[in-house]
Write a protein that holds these residues in place. Structure first.
Motif, PDB file in Angstrom:
ATOM      1  N   MET A   1      13.734 -19.736 -19.024  1.00 12.29           N
ATOM      2  CA  MET A   1      13.093 -18.891 -18.024  1.00 12.29           C
ATOM      3  C   MET A   1      13.194 -17.437 -18.456  1.00 12.29           C
ATOM      4  O   MET A   1      14.274 -16.932 -18.747  1.00 12.29           O
ATOM      5  N   SER A   2      12.054 -16.742 -18.519  1.00  8.08           N
ATOM      6  CA  SER A   2      12.065 -15.342 -18.914  1.00  8.08           C
ATOM      7  C   SER A   2      12.523 -14.479 -17.750  1.00  8.08           C
ATOM      8  O   SER A   2      12.271 -14.779 -16.589  1.00  8.08           O
ATOM      9  N   VAL A   3      13.219 -13.402 -18.085  1.00  4.76           N
ATOM     10  CA  VAL A   3      13.744 -12.471 -17.093  1.00  4.76           C
ATOM     11  C   VAL A   3      13.134 -11.107 -17.350  1.00  4.76           C
ATOM     12  O   VAL A   3      13.079 -10.639 -18.491  1.00  4.76           O
ATOM     13  N   THR A   4      12.641 -10.481 -16.289  1.00 10.88           N
ATOM     14  CA  THR A   4      12.099  -9.130 -16.428  1.00 10.88           C
ATOM     15  C   THR A   4      13.186  -8.194 -16.953  1.00 10.88           C
ATOM     16  O   THR A   4      14.338  -8.284 -16.545  1.00 10.88           O
ATOM     17  N   ALA A   5      12.805  -7.310 -17.861  1.00  6.60           N
ATOM     18  CA  ALA A   5      13.776  -6.385 -18.444  1.00  6.60           C
ATOM     19  C   ALA A   5      14.450  -5.560 -17.354  1.00  6.60           C
ATOM     20  O   ALA A   5      13.794  -5.001 -16.473  1.00  6.60           O
ATOM     21  N   LEU A   6      15.760  -5.505 -17.426  1.00  9.28           N
ATOM     22  CA  LEU A   6      16.571  -4.791 -16.437  1.00  9.28           C
ATOM     23  C   LEU A   6      17.109  -3.493 -17.010  1.00  9.28           C
ATOM     24  O   LEU A   6      17.286  -3.347 -18.228  1.00  9.28           O
ATOM     25  N   ARG A   7      17.401  -2.559 -16.117  1.00 11.55           N
ATOM     26  CA  ARG A   7      18.074  -1.314 -16.475  1.00 11.55           C
ATOM     27  C   ARG A   7      19.476  -1.393 -15.869  1.00 11.55           C
ATOM     28  O   ARG A   7      19.638  -1.395 -14.650  1.00 11.55           O
ATOM     29  N   ILE A   8      20.475  -1.474 -16.746  1.00 10.52           N
ATOM     30  CA  ILE A   8      21.840  -1.808 -16.339  1.00 10.52           C
ATOM     31  C   ILE A   8      22.795  -0.665 -16.694  1.00 10.52           C
ATOM     32  O   ILE A   8      22.785  -0.165 -17.825  1.00 10.52           O
ATOM     33  N   LEU A   9      23.620  -0.288 -15.739  1.00 11.31           N
ATOM     34  CA  LEU A   9      24.684   0.680 -16.000  1.00 11.31           C
ATOM     35  C   LEU A   9      26.042   0.003 -15.813  1.00 11.31           C
ATOM     36  O   LEU A   9      26.292  -0.618 -14.783  1.00 11.31           O
ATOM     37  N   HIS A  10      26.898   0.121 -16.822  1.00 13.10           N
ATOM     38  CA  HIS A  10      28.293  -0.286 -16.692  1.00 13.10           C
ATOM     39  C   HIS A  10      29.142   0.961 -16.462  1.00 13.10           C
ATOM     40  O   HIS A  10      28.936   1.988 -17.127  1.00 13.10           O
ATOM     41  N   THR A  11      30.092   0.870 -15.530  1.00 13.00           N
ATOM     42  CA  THR A  11      31.040   1.954 -15.327  1.00 13.00           C
ATOM     43  C   THR A  11      32.447   1.441 -15.584  1.00 13.00           C
ATOM     44  O   THR A  11      32.767   0.288 -15.268  1.00 13.00           O
TER      45      THR A  11
ATOM     46  N   VAL B   1      20.747  -2.041 -11.642  1.00  7.39           N
ATOM     47  CA  VAL B   1      22.045  -2.607 -11.264  1.00  7.39           C
ATOM     48  C   VAL B   1      23.170  -1.798 -11.890  1.00  7.39           C
ATOM     49  O   VAL B   1      23.073  -1.361 -13.041  1.00  7.39           O
ATOM     50  N   VAL B   2      24.222  -1.590 -11.114  1.00  8.14           N
ATOM     51  CA  VAL B   2      25.453  -0.973 -11.601  1.00  8.14           C
ATOM     52  C   VAL B   2      26.523  -2.048 -11.622  1.00  8.14           C
ATOM     53  O   VAL B   2      26.792  -2.682 -10.598  1.00  8.14           O
ATOM     54  N   ASN B   3      27.116  -2.260 -12.783  1.00  7.54           N
ATOM     55  CA  ASN B   3      28.207  -3.230 -12.928  1.00  7.54           C
ATOM     56  C   ASN B   3      29.506  -2.449 -13.095  1.00  7.54           C
ATOM     57  O   ASN B   3      29.729  -1.806 -14.113  1.00  7.54           O
ATOM     58  N   THR B   4      30.358  -2.477 -12.063  1.00  6.56           N
ATOM     59  CA  THR B   4      31.622  -1.736 -12.097  1.00  6.56           C
ATOM     60  C   THR B   4      32.743  -2.664 -12.558  1.00  6.56           C
ATOM     61  O   THR B   4      32.665  -3.890 -12.408  1.00  6.56           O
ATOM     62  N   HIS B   5      33.830  -2.069 -13.081  1.00  2.08           N
ATOM     63  CA  HIS B   5      34.861  -2.900 -13.712  1.00  2.08           C
ATOM     64  C   HIS B   5      36.290  -2.582 -13.300  1.00  2.08           C
ATOM     65  O   HIS B   5      37.181  -3.388 -13.575  1.00  2.08           O
TER      66      HIS B   5
END
Length: 390
Positions: free
Chosen positions: A1-11, A86-90
């Motif tokens: 399944m193809s996924v639309t290109a995402l803009r992702i920020l990791h903090t 999306v922001v992925n925090t850690h």
């Protein structure tokens, strides 16, 4: 399944370097290879910020190492300019800063937030933390099922809010070697040495000191007098370990290799692998790497390690903080080569079946796409706190 290109920020607010930071950067690399745009925001003094360029991940230095308003504002300004999905925090600090920064953005450009939880340390079940994990972020990702279970229990979260996505590794890189890249003598060991290895940041809870105590016991017995320990990693525990080595008379039997960009040849130069952690573990990348390299393993049941290692099936499991039990298990690997071979082969097969990086990337990609899609259909990305107790 193809996924639309995402803009992702990791903090990442942490200044240190370990499996958590390595996962962020390797995952970012993998997502870039799949056509997504990925950025990292971290403090300028953080090791992950300094190493990001080596992984080809664009990074911005922001004052997010402390819970201060300037960090909130800096992150808000960055997000206002970049417009990510999306922001992925850690870590705790950057999660709080990201949540507040997103609440200050207009809803039209407010990204969704995913909180990754890499370690098994307990989270205070306060009202604010229940709001943070249950409402402020769209999903919580853990690196092990045990961490997921504990979070849901302690914070009264619905099972659907938390998903376990263990770290994956590059199985093309981590393979057994036909011949050792480096012989024991190259680490200053005797030529006939049995090299016990550990790859871990030098933190107290990784249990290095118990491994050194175990080594002292091994050297006192004729069948295991040829054992040595190779330690790969750096951190605050460097000087205490140096002192312990001298105190126990282990000079010449322990080699501190420091941090290494490529740990593969070090793993391939070991005869066995030991990770005597006693707290906080998720799914340790080093264990996955050792499994993939076909090493017999001795470890503990800390954190989510039992999801990887089953006693006498694909490794030996000993009680935490028990140097004598550690020595006995390591001695078994030396004195029972057939057992060591069977454990190593079983561990490698498990790694091949379960630990590939593409599996991790597909799960993270699917999760991010689903939360972004849900937000685009009218579900708020960040829900403000309510006055009633959750």
């Amino acid at each position: 399944m193809s996924v639309t290109a995402l803009r992702i920020l990791h903090t990442e607010a942490s200044l240190g370097w370990g499996g958590q930071e390595i996962r962020i950067l390797t995952e970012s690399q993998g997502m870039q290879a799949r056509g997504h745009q990925v950025w990292l925001c971290a403090p300028a003094q953080a090791q992950i910020y300094q190493k990001a360029a080596e992984y080809g991940v664009p990074a911005s230095a922001l004052p997010i190492d402390r819970k201060q308003l300037r960090g909130v504002w800096a992150l808000r300004q960055w997000l206002k300019q970049q417009r990510v999905d999306v922001v992925n925090t850690h870590s705790s600090t950057d999660t709080w800063l990201a949540v507040l920064a997103c609440l200050l953005l207009p809803k039209a450009i407010r990204p969704v937030i995913i909180r990754s939880r890499h370690i098994s340390a307990a989270v205070n079940p306060s009202t604010l933390n229940r709001w943070l994990y249950g409402r402020a972020v769209k999903k919580v990702v853990t690196t092990g099922e045990v961490i997921r279970t504990v979070l849901c229990r302690d914070l009264a979260l619905p099972a659907s809010q938390v998903v376990s996505i263990p770290t994956g590794i590059d199985l093309l890189r981590f393979q057994p070697a036909t011949t050792k890249p480096w012989l024991p003598e190259q680490f200053g060991f005797p030529a006939h040495a049995h090299v016990i290895g550990i790859v871990a940041t030098l933190r107290s809870w990784k249990g290095h000191r118990y491994l050194l105590q175990a080594l002292a016991q091994l050297l006192a017995e004729p069948p295991t007098q040829h054992c040595c320990v190779l330690i790969v990693g750096a951190g605050a525990g460097w000087q205490p370990l140096q002192t312990q080595i001298a105190t126990l008379g282990l000079t010449g039997r322990v080699h501190l290799a420091g941090n290494q960009k490529d740990v593969v040849p070090y793993l391939q130069s070991m005869d066995s692998f030991c990770l005597p952690s006693y707290a906080n573990e998720g799914i340790p990348q080093a264990l996955l790497q050792a499994m993939a390299c076909g090493l017999p393993i001795v470890t503990t049941a800390a954190g989510a390690i039992p999801e990887l290692i089953t006693h006498e099936k694909n490794g030996l499991v000993v009680p935490v903080k028990d140097a004598s039990a550690l020595a006995q298990a390591l001695a078994r690997l030396v004195q029972e080569p057939a057992l060591a071979k069977t454990l190593a082969q079983t561990a490698r097969q498990q790694a091949l079946q379960q630990a590939g990086i593409e599996t991790m990337l597909s799960k993270m990609e699917s999760l991010m796409a689903s939360v972004v899609s849900a937000a685009s259909h009218g579900q708020d990305s960040v829900l403000p706190p309510q006055h009633t107790d959750a």
